[in-house]
Design an enzyme around this catalytic site. Structure first.
Site, PDB file in Angstrom:
ATOM      1  N   HIS A 129     -54.011 -16.381  19.053  1.00  0.00           N
ATOM      2  CA  HIS A 129     -54.004 -15.735  17.780  1.00  0.00           C
ATOM      3  C   HIS A 129     -52.660 -16.616  17.129  1.00  0.00           C
ATOM      4  O   HIS A 129     -52.473 -16.312  15.980  1.00  0.00           O
ATOM      5  CB  HIS A 129     -53.917 -14.248  17.951  1.00  0.00           C
ATOM      6  CG  HIS A 129     -52.806 -13.849  18.935  1.00  0.00           C
ATOM      7  ND1 HIS A 129     -52.472 -13.495  19.948  1.00  0.00           N
ATOM      8  CD2 HIS A 129     -51.317 -13.385  18.090  1.00  0.00           C
ATOM      9  CE1 HIS A 129     -51.304 -13.024  20.223  1.00  0.00           C
ATOM     10  NE2 HIS A 129     -50.478 -13.059  19.097  1.00  0.00           N
ATOM     11  N   ASP A 159     -57.561 -15.422  24.630  1.00  0.00           N
ATOM     12  CA  ASP A 159     -56.569 -15.315  23.705  1.00  0.00           C
ATOM     13  C   ASP A 159     -55.691 -16.571  24.267  1.00  0.00           C
ATOM     14  O   ASP A 159     -54.523 -16.342  24.373  1.00  0.00           O
ATOM     15  CB  ASP A 159     -55.939 -14.078  23.755  1.00  0.00           C
ATOM     16  CG  ASP A 159     -54.935 -14.086  22.321  1.00  0.00           C
ATOM     17  OD1 ASP A 159     -55.035 -15.150  21.375  1.00  0.00           O
ATOM     18  OD2 ASP A 159     -53.889 -13.319  22.421  1.00  0.00           O
ATOM     19  N   SER A 237     -45.471 -13.398  21.350  1.00  0.00           N
ATOM     20  CA  SER A 237     -46.659 -13.901  21.747  1.00  0.00           C
ATOM     21  C   SER A 237     -46.985 -15.415  22.240  1.00  0.00           C
ATOM     22  O   SER A 237     -46.213 -16.333  21.590  1.00  0.00           O
ATOM     23  CB  SER A 237     -47.658 -13.691  20.616  1.00  0.00           C
ATOM     24  OG  SER A 237     -47.748 -12.289  20.451  1.00  0.00           O
TER      25      SER A 237
END
Length: 391
Positions: A129, A159, A237
C-alpha cells in the site's frame, strides 16, 4: 646606687616583656590544627590544595565517562538502533500529471513510507500500500543518498512489495532476518521507520498479541499477524519490527486508531510469511506457491497438544481442501473442541510441522494433484487433493 637600681629595673622589665611575647606566640601556635606552625601555614597557603584535601576522602558520585549515566537497557537500545538504522530506508512516491493546455509533465507527491534493505542486490522490502497507485518511487538510504526504485514484484494479498535500486554494494546493509514462530506475548520489540516524514525514528514496546487477523489491500485476510504497542504512525508502514537481538521479526503494516495516529495497537506481518513471499516476488514478480486451501494452527499450539504434523483449523470455502473432504477444527453441540485433521504427509514425504508443509509445497505448482496423508479420529487416511493458487 640610684643608677644601678634604675638599670636593674629596666633589665627586669625588658625580660618580662620577652617572656610574655614568647608565651603568647606559643599559645597562638598551639591553636593551629596539627603539625608545626610553619608546616600548617605552608599547607594552607594554596587554596586549591586546601580544596583538594577537603574532598579527597568524600565518595565519588560521578559516573564513568563511557556510560554517560545510562543504564544497561538504555545502552542496549542505543546499540540496537545504531546497528539496525543503516538497513532502514525512506520511500517517497509521486504521480505523473500532464497539463492539459501546456502538455508539460509534472510530478505530484503521493505519499511516503518506510522500507528496509533485503540483500546486496539492492532489493528493498516495503508494504504494497506504500507504492500502490504510484507512478514513481524513490528510496533514500540511511547515508542520505537517493535512488530511483524499480518495482520487482507485489503481493497485495500479503501487503508486501519488492523494489530494486542500483546502489553500490558498499552502501547497502541488509537487515538480519529472524523468525516469528517462537514469539511470545510480552517480549520486547522495536520499530524503526519514518513517521510523518521524520526519518530514522525508534519506538519500543512489547508483543501485545499473536495470531491476529487483518484485511489486506486486496480484501484477503492476512492471518497470524503480530500485534504490538510500539508506536506505529503513518509513514512507519513498510518498516521493520525487530526483536531485542536486532533481527527482523515483522513488517509494520497497519494501526488501529480512530484518530489516524498511534493508539497503542499496531500490526506487523510476521517474518515467516515475508521469508517465503519475498523470494517468490523476486523470482516471479508475484506469488506462485500453491495452497491446500486450509488454515493451519500455530506451531506452539501443535507442540502444546503433543501432535506431530500440521493441524487444520479451518477450510476455505471452494478450495481443493474442501473438495477433498478435509475436516477443520470445530466445536460439538456441547461446546467441546473437536480437533480437525492432522496432515502428516504429502505424496509420501513426512510432515512433522507447519514449516515442513510450507517447504514441501514449494516443490509444486497450482493445479498439481497430490496425495495428502492425515490422521482423523486416531485413524490414518489418504485423500487426493488438487492444489490451489496462493491465497
Amino acid at each position: 646606687m640610684n643608677n644601678r637600681f634604675s638599670l636593674f629595673i629596666w633589665l627586669a622589665l625588658l625580660g618580662c616583656g620577652f617572656f610574655a611575647g614568647a608565651a603568647w606566640t606559643s599559645r597562638a601556635d598551639a591553636d593551629l590544627p596539627g603539625g608545626t606552625p610553619s608546616e600548617e601555614l605552608a599547607e594552607t597557603s594554596d587554596p586549591k590544595a586546601s580544596e583538594t584535601d577537603a574532598t579527597a576522602n568524600l565518595p565519588s558520585t560521578r559516573e564513568p565517562a563511557a556510560s554517560n549515566g545510562l543504564n544497561p537497557q538504555e545502552r542496549a537500545n542505543i546499540r540496537l538502533f545504531e546497528e539496525a538504522a543503516p538497513s532502514v530506508c525512506y520511500i517517497t512516491t509521486t504521480n505523473v500529471r500532464r497539463d492539459y493546455f501546456s502538455r508539460n509533465i509534472t510530478e505530484i507527491p503521493r505519499g511516503s513510507g518506510s522500507g528496509f534493505v533485503w540483500d546486496y542486490k539492492g532489493h528493498i522490502i516495503t508494504n504494497y500500500h506504500v507504492i500502490q497507485g504510484a507512478d514513481r518511487a524513490t528510496v533514500t538510504l540511511a547515508d542520505r543518498s537517493t535512488w530511483e526504485a524499480v518495482p520487482v514484484g507485489v503481493a497485495p494479498e500479503k501487503d508486501l512489495a519488492v523494489l530494486r535500486i542500483e546502489a553500490p554494494r558498499n552502501t547497502l546493509r541488509p537487515m538480519p532476518v529472524g523468525t516469528s514462530d517462537n514469539l511470545q506475548v510480552g517480549q520486547s520489540v522495536y520499530a524503526i521507520g519514518n513517521p510523518f516524514g521524520l526519518d530514522q525514528t525508534l519506538t519500543t514496546g512489547i508483543v501485545s498479541a499473536l495470531g491476529r487477523e487483518i484485511e489486506s489491500v486486496a480484501g484477503i485476510p492476512i492471518r497470524d499477524v503480530i500485534q504490538t504497542d510500539a508506536a506505529i504512525n503513518p509513514g512507519n508502514s513498510g518498516g521493520p519490527l525487530l526483536d531485542s537481538s536486532g533481527r527482523l521479526i515483522g513488517v509494520n503494516t497497519a494501526i488501529y486508531s480512530p484518530s489516524g495516529a498511534s493508539a497503542g495497537i499496531g500490526f506487523s506481518i510476521p517474518v515467516d510469511v515475508v521469508s517465503w513471499v519475498v523470494p517468490e516476488l523476486i523470482e516471479f514478480g508475484r506469488l506462485k506457491r500453491p495452497s491446500l486451501g486450509v488454515e493451519l494452527a500455530r506451531p506452539q499450539i501443535v507442540e502444546r497438544l503433543g501432535l506431530d504434523g500440521a493441524l487444520v483449523i479451518d477450510v476455505i470455502k471452494g478450495s481443493g481442501a474442501e473438495k477433498a473432504g478435509i475436516r477443520p477444527t470445530m466445536r460439538d453441540r456441547y461446546g467441546s473442541i473437536v480437533l480437525g485433521d492432522i496432515i502428516t504427509g504429502i505424496d509420501g514425504e513426512a510432515v512433522k510441522s507447519t514449516n515442513d508443509l510450507i517447504l514441501i509445497l514449494e516443490k509444486y505448482e497450482p493445479g498439481d494433484l497430490v496425495e495428502v496423508e492425515l490422521i482423523r479420529d486416531e485413524k490414518r487416511l489418504k485423500a487426493p487433493l488438487r492444489l490451489d493458487p496462493a491465497r
